[in-house]
Write a protein that holds these residues in place. Structure first.
Motif, mmCIF file in Angstrom:
data_model
loop_
_atom_site.group_PDB
_atom_site.id
_atom_site.type_symbol
_atom_site.label_atom_id
_atom_site.label_comp_id
_atom_site.label_asym_id
_atom_site.label_seq_id
_atom_site.Cartn_x
_atom_site.Cartn_y
_atom_site.Cartn_z
ATOM 1 N N UNK A 204 0.857 -0.992 -0.065
ATOM 2 C CA UNK A 204 0.002 0.137 -0.312
ATOM 3 C C UNK A 204 0.646 1.364 0.081
ATOM 4 N N UNK A 207 1.584 3.532 2.961
ATOM 5 C CA UNK A 207 2.117 2.945 4.003
ATOM 6 C C UNK A 207 4.087 2.683 4.165
ATOM 7 N N UNK A 243 11.486 -2.996 5.288
ATOM 8 C CA UNK A 243 10.669 -3.943 5.642
ATOM 9 C C UNK A 243 8.942 -3.975 5.940
ATOM 10 N N UNK A 244 8.341 -2.762 5.544
ATOM 11 C CA UNK A 244 7.234 -3.012 5.201
ATOM 12 C C UNK A 244 6.745 -2.605 3.935
ATOM 13 N N UNK B 62 4.653 -13.538 5.061
ATOM 14 C CA UNK B 62 3.315 -12.098 6.038
ATOM 15 C C UNK B 62 2.762 -13.274 6.570
ATOM 16 N N UNK B 63 1.936 -14.130 6.630
ATOM 17 C CA UNK B 63 0.506 -14.799 6.567
ATOM 18 C C UNK B 63 0.558 -15.937 7.704
ATOM 19 N N UNK B 161 3.781 -6.457 16.848
ATOM 20 C CA UNK B 161 3.473 -5.641 17.002
ATOM 21 C C UNK B 161 1.896 -6.708 18.678
ATOM 22 N N UNK C 21 -6.442 -4.857 -0.015
ATOM 23 C CA UNK C 21 -5.166 -5.095 -0.950
ATOM 24 C C UNK C 21 -5.152 -3.392 -0.813
ATOM 25 N N UNK C 22 -5.410 -2.583 -0.221
ATOM 26 C CA UNK C 22 -5.729 -0.829 -0.264
ATOM 27 C C UNK C 22 -5.007 -0.116 0.328
ATOM 28 N N UNK C 23 -5.113 -0.843 1.932
ATOM 29 C CA UNK C 23 -4.830 -0.420 2.829
ATOM 30 C C UNK C 23 -4.702 -1.827 4.078
ATOM 31 N N UNK C 24 -3.506 -1.898 4.974
ATOM 32 C CA UNK C 24 -3.700 -2.216 6.188
ATOM 33 C C UNK C 24 -4.033 -1.716 7.332
ATOM 34 N N UNK C 26 -4.777 -2.452 11.491
ATOM 35 C CA UNK C 26 -3.753 -2.625 12.776
ATOM 36 C C UNK C 26 -5.516 -2.622 13.654
ATOM 37 N N UNK C 27 -5.366 -3.863 14.204
ATOM 38 C CA UNK C 27 -6.115 -4.261 15.325
ATOM 39 C C UNK C 27 -6.817 -2.887 16.204
ATOM 40 N N UNK C 64 -1.648 -10.758 9.689
ATOM 41 C CA UNK C 64 -0.236 -10.854 8.707
ATOM 42 C C UNK C 64 0.591 -10.171 9.428
ATOM 43 N N UNK C 66 3.975 -7.044 8.307
ATOM 44 C CA UNK C 66 4.670 -6.663 7.452
ATOM 45 C C UNK C 66 5.496 -5.267 8.648
ATOM 46 N N UNK C 69 1.916 -5.769 12.711
ATOM 47 C CA UNK C 69 0.801 -6.178 12.849
ATOM 48 C C UNK C 69 -0.182 -6.047 11.880
ATOM 49 N N UNK C 70 -1.131 -6.744 10.937
ATOM 50 C CA UNK C 70 -2.502 -5.944 10.383
ATOM 51 C C UNK C 70 -2.940 -7.357 10.925
#
Ligand code: SF4
Ligand code: SF4
Lengths: 357, 412, 83
Positions: A204, A207, A243-244, B62-63, B161, C21-24, C26-27, C64, C66, C69-70
């Protein structure tokens, strides 16, 4: 799915694995003494004795070797052993007569005994090319070559003024948080990330842009597709973006290598904890044995071992003699890279006329 | 498949790392590759290739993970799967070690059995954070490995995280300097925060490290968001006979002990060692040097410091003082409440990938303290600010002033 | 407005689906959005936590990683394919 599936039960309680002498003397130890390199005794208030034999290990261990450790623990320690935060293995004995036979068995297995007291202990390190996606150098290979060269400082053959802690991280992520070590070996990239085609399908873009601490990443369009471009003059090779977003690889065989940092510590003894500071900005990767790194580390160790007072750590030693003298004694060339130019850079400039001439 | 016979070694570069006195990781992988372990054989070949090309061949996944957890598994794939199919997937499991890294031979063998059955047989004892690292297995084996581990009472550690696997120094199990029970606290925090450890809900990672004294054997001040470092408030215990014994043994007490004391609060007259305990900063130097003669006091507890981290993202930090002194007894409620208050504020205001230490810097320690309900104290700083750009938060308007004048002063 | 954990989970699921797919997310992003939507009286952090757990345990979403965490919809691992 198994109906018995348990979650969130945590590690087994450590008390299950403590040897009886520790259970009896938990919190009741009186003092300890180093008996010889790699061997110490702890004495309880009531006179009980616990002997520890510390052996160096490569950290990467196969189950076959771990089973060997287990055998030795059975043979000499009633089945009890532990590991240290620096990847050493420690055998816990109550029978003093078992110490020498254990050491002999460890030597036969190829494990040096040492690393206690004023000594160089095992190098804390990361995965490197063995298993990491962002490594700028290997970890285990450099460590092996450096320790082959320095093992006499581990096993007590050579005496040194105090503790010396070496750590290696294969990139700035520093899974090993090496930044407070007497000597830190740090893998570094030197070329900005290469933007891969189809980046927008994997990552994304907002990000990615937000990931960069220096705002070097800007949105762009490549062949009609949204993508990013890098302002190379702003890139400091931190790899936060990678990293991202895996579509921004940094690894580069031509330009990756290591830097060496000195004078950090975590202990509060005498001086306060401090960061390591840059000594050698860059050394190329020279697998399999990184001879230039090995030599540079040895030179720094020797300069310190020659000049430091008893108990004096690397950072205290350098502070006492001054950085100009450190560069002179080690023969390391002082370069522009040594001068900080990131946030609060000015705090590391010399702000007095107190100089040695 | 590789050719190791006849035509010389398939790994000439790695073979160089079997020479020398330090134990070799290459030997470890070869030992495991010896009886037909394909994963280890291909790992050697891939690593040899990295050594030749000076570049790594791993990609981050990542999964992958075990069902329900967001941490504990690190996905790894190699970028040459056709050539190295046995390690096309080669994931890592982080297994929460027993606190203090104590084992029996029996439990070590159990872990080996599980890993021989389900993975490469390669490990790190231990990873940098402290977990047992089981290095390399396929996606299909993750759940069965976890199943087998859980039957042996081992759970996964943290990644991503979340709360990372807390670690502790050897503490009261084998150290006379432990000022609190590092092992018990670490184990307790680990058990209390299982949900936070397995289900990432923070802006970024959070580490606890428990060191029993200011020697800080688990490097908490450099490596943990919350550093819990043992200390004491009363006097160093002295056995003067033993001090004299050190002197007779050749120790230069004047130069090496008193001379190295950071506050110069010690005096040695050749017979008695005197310590001005009110000026001792508990650095541990004298105690380290004379363990038979000196010991920490008996009114013990810990200093809590906050915010250490490696450089990513905004730069490296050491932890700084949050609570100068706290008594640490089970159930450790005070420290748990403190952690939760910090997480609340961080969850509310932290940016993506921002560590607590970075948030503290961004909003300023003063504001941060206010948010987590901790009073500012001079122990928290090295010195007061030297820059006059102060964000004063209040001023009077003219009307207020008049109002004030009318009011009689509260304090004469 | 009182809501149930299931309702929160459904609403979170829709949010994740919409930006996949556009944005991740987070909790924390999900939690904030729910508290904004339903108000702090009807929906607290605990319920949001339970809702997320529900989504993950029932395989509607996955964690996930990257660089952080997402929470996303289950999908093929990009790195798993060759090359
Ligand atoms: S490597 Fe770091 S500085 Fe360079 S573009 Fe990526 S995030 Fe920015
Ligand atoms: S502990 Fe440190 S500060 Fe305290 S008396 Fe000993 S040397 Fe001095």
């Amino acid at each position: 799915m198994d109906t018995q599936r348990r979650t969130d039960f945590g590690p087994p309680d450590f008390r299950r694995f403590l040897p009886p002498v520790i259970k009896d003397n938990y919190g009741k130890w009186k003092y300890h003494e180093i008996l010889k390199p790699g061997v110490m005794v702890h004495v309880g208030e009531g006179g009980d004795k616990l002997f520890t034999v510390r052996a160096g290990s490569p950290r990467l261990l196969g189950t076959k070797r771990i089973r060997k450790y287990a055998e030795l623990a059975d043979k000499y320690c009633g089945g009890h052993l532990r590991f240290t935060s620096r990847h050493n293995v420690e055998f816990l004995l109550t029978d003093e007569a078992n110490i020498d036979p254990l050491i002999k068995d460890l030597h036969d297995l190829g494990h040096p005994v040492g690393g206690i007291g004023p000594a160089i202990s095992s190098i804390v390190h990361t995965q490197g090319w063995v298993h990491c996606h962002s490594a700028a150098t290997d970890a285990s290979g450099v460590v092996k070559a450096v320790m082959d060269d320095l093992h006499e400082y581990f096993d007590g053959t050579k005496q040194i003024p105090g503790k010396l802690r070496i750590a290696l991280a294969c990139c700035l992520n520093m899974c090993g948080a090496v930044h407070c070590s007497d000597i830190a070996i740090l893998g570094v990239h030197r070329r900005p990330p290469k933007v891969q085609q189809g980046l927008n399908k994997v990552c994304e873009i907002p990000n990615v842009i937000a990931a960069c601490p220096t705002a070097a990443i800007r949105p762009s369009t490549v062949d009609g597709n949204p993508s990013v471009e890098i302002d190379e003059s702003l890139c400091m090779f931190c790899a936060n973006c990678f990293s991202v977003c895996p579509a921004l690889p940094m690894a580069d065989a031509l330009n990756d290598g290591v830097s060496i940092w000195v004078g950090g510590k975590v202990s509060n003894a005498r001086s306060e904890p401090m960061f390591s500071k840059l000594a050698v900005p860059f050394i190329e990767n020279e697998p399999p044995r990184w001879p230039t790194v090995v030599q540079a580390v040895r030179k720094i160790v020797e300069v310190w071992a020659d000049g430091a007072r008893p108990y004096e750590r690397m950072g205290d030693f350098i502070e006492r003699i001054g950085w100009p003298k450190f560069f002179k004694l080690t023969g390391i060339e002082f370069q522009k890279e040594h001068i900080d130019d990131y946030r609060y850079a000015g705090l590391s400039y010399k702000r007095s006329a107190q100089l040695r001439h | 498949m590789s050719e190791t016979n006849g035509k010389g070694s398939a790994t000439p570069l790695l073979d160089e790392l079997e020479k020398g006195d330090w134990p070799s990781f290459v030997t470890q992988i070869k030992e495991m590759a010896a009886d037909g372990n394909e994963q280890c054989q291909q790992l050697l070949e891939l690593l040899e290739r990295s050594y030749r090309e000076k570049i790594g061949h791993w990609k981050h996944g990542g999964i992958v993970g075990v069902h329900g957890y967001g941490g504990g598994v690190i996905g790894r794939y190699n970028d040459l799967p056709e050539e190295f199919p046995a390690i096309a997937h080669f994931h890592t499991l982080r297994v929460n070690m027993p606190t203090g890294w104590f084992y029996t031979s029996e439990v070590l063998r159990k872990i080996c059995d599980i890993w021989d059955e389900h993975g490469s047989g390669l490990t790190n004892m231990h990873g940098s954070t402290g977990d047992i690292i089981l290095l390399g297995t396929t996606t299909d084996e993750l759940e069965p490995t976890f199943q087998a581990l859980s039957e042996a009472d081992f759970d996964l550690g943290g990644s991503g995280s979340d709360v990372r696997t807390p670690s502790a120094c050897v503490g009261p199990a084998r150290c006379e300097w432990a000022c609190y029970d590092t092992l018990d606290l670490c184990n307790d925090l680990t058990q209390t925060f299982q949900d936070e450890l397995h289900r990432p809900a923070f802006p970024y990672k959070f580490k606890f490290k428990c060191s029993g004294c200011p020697n800080d054997c688990v490097a908490s001040i450099a490596r943990s968001d919350m550093s819990i470092i043992g200390t004491w408030r009363d006097d160093i215990r002295i056995d003067q006979d033993e001090v004299r014994a050190y002197a007779e043994g050749g120790m230069n007490i004047e130069r090496d002990i008193c001379g190295n004391c950071p506050t110069k609060c010690m005096a040695w007259d050749g017979n008695e060692l005197e310590i001005d305990n009110s000026n001792c900063v508990k650095c541990m130097h004298c105690i380290n040097a004379m363990p038979k003669a000196l010991r920490p006091g008996v009114d013990t507890g810990a200093t809590i410091l906050l915010g250490a981290k490696a450089p990513i993202v905004q730069g490296a930090q050491l932890s700084s003082v949050l609570i100068p002194f706290i008594k640490l007894e089970p159930p450790y409620q005070e420290i748990k409440d403190l952690a939760e208050r910090i997480w609340d504020f961080w969850g509310e205001h932290g940016k993506n990938r921002e560590r607590v230490g970075e948030l503290m810097q961004r909003v300023g320690l003063g504001n941060f303290l206010e948010a987590i309900e901790v009073e500012p104290l001079p122990e928290m700083i090295a010195a007061p600010r030297d820059n006059p750009y102060v964000f004063y938060e209040e001023y009077y308007e003219e009307e207020d002033e008049e109002a004030e004048e009318e009011e009689p002063a509260a304090v004469p | 407005m009182a809501v149930t954990t299931e309702q929160i989970a459904d609403a979170m699921y829709e949010m994740v689906k919409e930006v996949q797919g556009k944005k991740k997310l987070k909790a924390m992003d999900l939690t904030h959005a729910m508290i904004d939507r339903y108000g702090a009286e009807g929906c607290d952090k605990k319920m949001c936590k339970a809702a997320i757990r529900d989504l993950i345990d029932n395989d509607r979403c996955v964690y996930t990683y990257f660089g952080g965490s997402y929470i996303e919809l289950p999908h093929e691992e990009g790195a798993a394919s060759g090359g």
